[in-house]
Design an enzyme around this catalytic site. Sequence first.
Site, PDB file in Angstrom:
ATOM      1  N   HIS A 298      33.649  37.334  61.283  1.00  0.00           N
ATOM      2  CA  HIS A 298      34.054  37.121  62.683  1.00  0.00           C
ATOM      3  C   HIS A 298      35.225  38.008  63.103  1.00  0.00           C
ATOM      4  O   HIS A 298      35.611  38.003  64.277  1.00  0.00           O
ATOM      5  CB  HIS A 298      34.452  35.653  62.902  1.00  0.00           C
TER       6      HIS A 298
ATOM      7  N   ASP B  35      24.843  34.213  56.630  1.00  0.00           N
ATOM      8  CA  ASP B  35      25.726  33.098  57.017  1.00  0.00           C
ATOM      9  C   ASP B  35      25.110  32.405  58.242  1.00  0.00           C
ATOM     10  O   ASP B  35      24.455  33.054  59.060  1.00  0.00           O
ATOM     11  CB  ASP B  35      27.105  33.659  57.355  1.00  0.00           C
TER      12      ASP B  35
ATOM     13  N   HIS C 160      26.433  31.381  60.836  1.00  0.00           N
ATOM     14  CA  HIS C 160      27.058  31.819  62.086  1.00  0.00           C
ATOM     15  C   HIS C 160      26.819  33.311  62.312  1.00  0.00           C
ATOM     16  O   HIS C 160      26.748  34.075  61.354  1.00  0.00           O
ATOM     17  CB  HIS C 160      28.564  31.546  62.042  1.00  0.00           C
TER      18      HIS C 160
ATOM     19  N   ASP D 144      26.615  28.549  54.273  1.00  0.00           N
ATOM     20  CA  ASP D 144      26.634  27.425  55.198  1.00  0.00           C
ATOM     21  C   ASP D 144      25.308  27.258  55.923  1.00  0.00           C
ATOM     22  O   ASP D 144      25.173  26.389  56.783  1.00  0.00           O
ATOM     23  CB  ASP D 144      27.798  27.549  56.199  1.00  0.00           C
TER      24      ASP D 144
END
Length: 299
Positions: A121, A157, A159, A240
Amino acid sequence: MPVAIFTHPDCLRHDPGQDHPETPARLQVLLDRLRTEPSAALHNAPPADRASLLAVHRDSYLRSVEALSEAGGGALFLDTILNRSSWAAALGAAGAVVAGVDHVHTGKGHAFAAVRPPGHHALASVGMGFCLVNNAVVGARHAQRLGRERVLIVDWDVHHGNGTQALVEQDETIRYVSLHQSPWYPGTGAADERGVGNVFNVPRGPGKPAELYVGDLWAAIVAATMDWTPALVLISAGFDAMRGDPLGGFTLEPAHYADLTHRLRERLPDAPIVGLLEGGYIPSRVAAGAVAHIQALGE
Ligand SMILES: [Zn+2]
């Protein structure tokens, strides 16, 4: 040949505080497991040098993270929280990825960077989503300095790696493929975000069969490598997307990471792979997923 695992002791000292999901235990449990794993050989990497970070981040941003950490820590941005060790951890994490790239560049097999804080991120001058330095893009730029011009970044991931996409979307030498939950944090990653044709986003809703997620990610990897062969593959390996993770709603199990890893090796036999830890918030599940990935890198 065991898979080389690179880490740095300071990665365990970064601590965003009680009740924060990005805990030192996420890495500690994995490292404990890897110490008894015959397919893995653990190494401490040197911290990243400034030039490696400056290939990705603005100097003013790096100075602000360093200064906040040296002052004892605090909130860099919302839930992106530093303590006194966070800057050292960020340098150690990026250094472990650089060491992994160096390792695979010399033909010694594949590698994995067991690191935190995560990175995907992080933007050029903004840290967010628990991320300070974009480890994957630091690794990609380092690979390019070694002469491996085309780099594929696969991000599984749960996200979207908004930072990674923003850092590479104008650069056709890097291709970015991301499977992620949508709508979900951080809100980016629509399928029509294509960069200069080098971005392949696979946004999907939660709660579907794992085979659907794996199949759709694989189709995007095939599309990204149809007429384009990378000289190195980086995997933003968050765990995740596993069933039960508190920060995601996907349904993957360790065997799916092994399957994807095997498929990548088979499709791109000349491209060494460096996996690097991103998210994943149940420590025992992170360890199980990462070990399955690492075993598949070593078989
Ligand atoms: Zn994540």
